[in-house]
Design a protein around this motif. Structure first.
Motif, PDB file in Angstrom:
ATOM      1  N   HIS A  45       0.823  -1.215   0.000  1.00 17.22           N
ATOM      2  CA  HIS A  45       0.000   0.000   0.000  1.00 17.22           C
ATOM      3  C   HIS A  45       0.857   1.265   0.000  1.00 17.22           C
ATOM      4  N   LEU A  49      -0.721   2.987  -2.957  1.00 20.01           N
ATOM      5  CA  LEU A  49      -1.468   4.186  -2.551  1.00 20.01           C
ATOM      6  C   LEU A  49      -0.545   5.389  -2.383  1.00 20.01           C
ATOM      7  N   THR A  53      -0.820   5.862  -6.725  1.00 22.67           N
ATOM      8  CA  THR A  53      -2.106   6.558  -6.737  1.00 22.67           C
ATOM      9  C   THR A  53      -1.921   8.052  -6.512  1.00 22.67           C
ATOM     10  N   PHE A  85      -6.998  12.273   1.976  1.00 23.12           N
ATOM     11  CA  PHE A  85      -6.436  11.041   1.413  1.00 23.12           C
ATOM     12  C   PHE A  85      -5.035  10.785   1.955  1.00 23.12           C
ATOM     13  N   THR A  89      -4.210   7.619   4.214  1.00 21.15           N
ATOM     14  CA  THR A  89      -3.214   6.655   3.750  1.00 21.15           C
ATOM     15  C   THR A  89      -2.099   6.480   4.779  1.00 21.15           C
ATOM     16  N   ALA A 111      -9.275   7.140   4.147  1.00 24.24           N
ATOM     17  CA  ALA A 111      -8.694   7.103   2.800  1.00 24.24           C
ATOM     18  C   ALA A 111      -9.791   6.962   1.747  1.00 24.24           C
ATOM     19  N   ILE A 115     -10.843   9.351  -1.440  1.00 25.75           N
ATOM     20  CA  ILE A 115     -11.051   8.863  -2.805  1.00 25.75           C
ATOM     21  C   ILE A 115     -12.397   9.340  -3.344  1.00 25.75           C
ATOM     22  N   LEU A 146     -11.528   3.302  -9.196  1.00 21.11           N
ATOM     23  CA  LEU A 146     -10.800   3.690  -7.986  1.00 21.11           C
ATOM     24  C   LEU A 146     -11.766   3.762  -6.804  1.00 21.11           C
ATOM     25  N   GLY A 150     -11.512   1.545  -3.544  1.00 25.48           N
ATOM     26  CA  GLY A 150     -11.496   2.125  -2.206  1.00 25.48           C
ATOM     27  C   GLY A 150     -12.605   1.571  -1.334  1.00 25.48           C
ATOM     28  N   GLY A 180      -8.198  -2.541  -8.561  1.00 26.08           N
ATOM     29  CA  GLY A 180      -7.133  -1.551  -8.501  1.00 26.08           C
ATOM     30  C   GLY A 180      -6.133  -1.692  -9.629  1.00 26.08           C
ATOM     31  N   TRP A 184      -8.421   0.682 -12.189  1.00 23.27           N
ATOM     32  CA  TRP A 184      -7.888   2.007 -11.869  1.00 23.27           C
ATOM     33  C   TRP A 184      -6.622   2.301 -12.656  1.00 23.27           C
TER      34      TRP A 184
END
Length: 408
Positions: A45, A49, A53, A85, A89, A111, A115, A146, A150, A180, A184
């Motif tokens: 992550h 993330l 991301t 976010f 995160t 988080a 999103i 996304l 999320g 993801g 995404w």
């Protein structure tokens, strides 16, 4: 529109550095462990993330106004979303690191709310523009996926605390990863490439017929994959993999159409590596999808992990790094030198970032990644550790090359 995308991109670069520093200190030991552990979740992550991301969100805030020729719906909302976010995160990463189920549920929710604010901000921007084309359709689809990624991630995080999903947890986890990766990141890269590659290649008058076919196949692959993971139906997963492989092959064919009519002989090292990463992934996707269709129950776990790494780092990662070599100089040059054009002598964007260091560092990085994949496929832990550490060193060098732009 400089501070908002710049905030996301710089935060993403910092996360990227932190990820590789921790991987280096661990001698890439976390890669050899089963990925579904708190340490594995933390590292994945942090990369997905914290880095990918974050960079993707910053790129969307920068490029969508360019594509639409209109401003983002709310820049202030963008900064609120950035704060929510980023804090969500960071909290989620802390919760993974400490294996705290309660904090995981809370921070996953924060988080997710970040999103959703992003989805609203970009969604309203796209809706008000009324400009629907392959680029905006890909962007809209990617942002929706996304949101679903999320949402599923939030449910997984809450399940650690409430334990209400039972056997559905593992199925939802598979759908979460698939959404993801393919929904995404996949559609975002495809859509932005439709806009960026013609600019980088100076390509005109190429056929756009394949663009909508690719989008259709890709979306079909996403939904088939979600259905396959949620029901655990192997044949549906096989269809999803085959659809994705077909979409990737057609995407490479379309990129070749652009390349054939380019007016710029050399689009730059970063773009060239991004194109080759797509070609290699398409070849791997065909092999992997056929293998899964023929012998789904005989594929070793190491093979699946190797394919996931090929997709996430070999394609998504290298493509983002390659495009950063164009986006970062553009942002910095526009901010620092744009207002001075015509008043004093200013450097060109090409002078802010030389191509040779980009090519060399990406070549070394790709070689280290190849060794890492070989180590994964052969089950050689020592090779995985050595190659993973070397990959982190190469990645840190590459990011330092990109960061030097801010000193010029």
């Amino acid at each position: 529109m400089f501070k908002l995308p710049f905030s996301f991109i710089v935060t993403g670069m910092i996360s990227f550095v932190l990820y590789h520093v921790l991987t280096l200190l661990d001698f890439a030991g976390w890669i050899t462990d089963y990925p579904r552990t708190p340490d594995g979740w933390y590292m994945v992550h942090l990369l997905v993330l914290g880095w990918a991301t974050m960079i993707a969100m910053g790129a969307i805030y920068q490029l969508v106004p360019v594509v639409l020729q209109s401003a983002i719906y709310s820049e202030k909302l963008g900064f609120v979303q950035y704060g929510l976010f980023t804090s969500g995160t960071a909290g989620l990463l802390f919760a993974f690191r400490t294996a705290h189920a309660g904090w995981t549920a809370i921070c996953a929710t924060a988080a997710f709310l970040g999103i959703m604010l992003f989805l609203w901000n970009i969604g309203v921007t796209l809706w008000k523009s009324h400009r629907w084309n392959p680029v905006t359709l890909c962007a809209a689809s990617a942002v929706c996926y996304l949101g679903l990624t999320g949402m599923s991630g939030m449910l997984l995080g809450m399940d650690f605390h409430f334990n209400w999903l039972g056997i559905v947890h593992d199925r939802l986890f598979g759908a979460h990863v698939w959404l993801g990766m393919t929904g995404w990141f996949g559609l975002l890269i495809i859509g932005f490439s439709y806009k960026l590659l013609p600019m980088f290649l100076l390509a005109h008058h190429y056929s756009e017929r394949l663009q909508k076919v690719i989008i259709l196949l890709w979306n079909a692959a996403v939904w088939c994959g979600v259905l396959g993971f949620m029901t655990d139906w192997g044949f549906v997963k096989s269809i999803a993999f085959l659809l994705l492989a077909g979409a990737l092959v057609l995407y490479c064919c379309h990129v070749q159409q652009m390349y054939a009519v380019r007016h710029k002989p050399d689009p730059g090292a970063g773009v060239t590596w991004a194109i080759w990463a797509a070609r290699l992934l398409a070849a791997e996707a065909v092999i992997a999808s056929v293998s899964y269709t023929l012998i789904p129950d005989q594929l070793p776990h190491s093979f699946i992990v190797m394919i996931v790494w090929s997709y996430l780092y070999g394609w998504v990662g290298i493509t983002i790094m390659g495009y950063l070599s164009k986006i970062v100089p553009f942002l910095w040059w526009t901010h620092k030198y744009g207002p001075q054009v015509g008043k004093i002598k200013v450097p060109t964007m090409g002078q802010l970032l030389l191509e040779r260091p980009i090519h060399t560092s990406l070549a070394v990085l790709a070689f280290c990644l190849l060794l890492l994949l070989i180590g994964m496929g052969s089950g050689q832990g020592v090779l995985v550790g050595a190659a993973g550490s070397a990959l982190s060193i190469a990645a840190l060098i590459y990011m330092s090359v990109i960061a030097r732009v801010f000193t010029k």
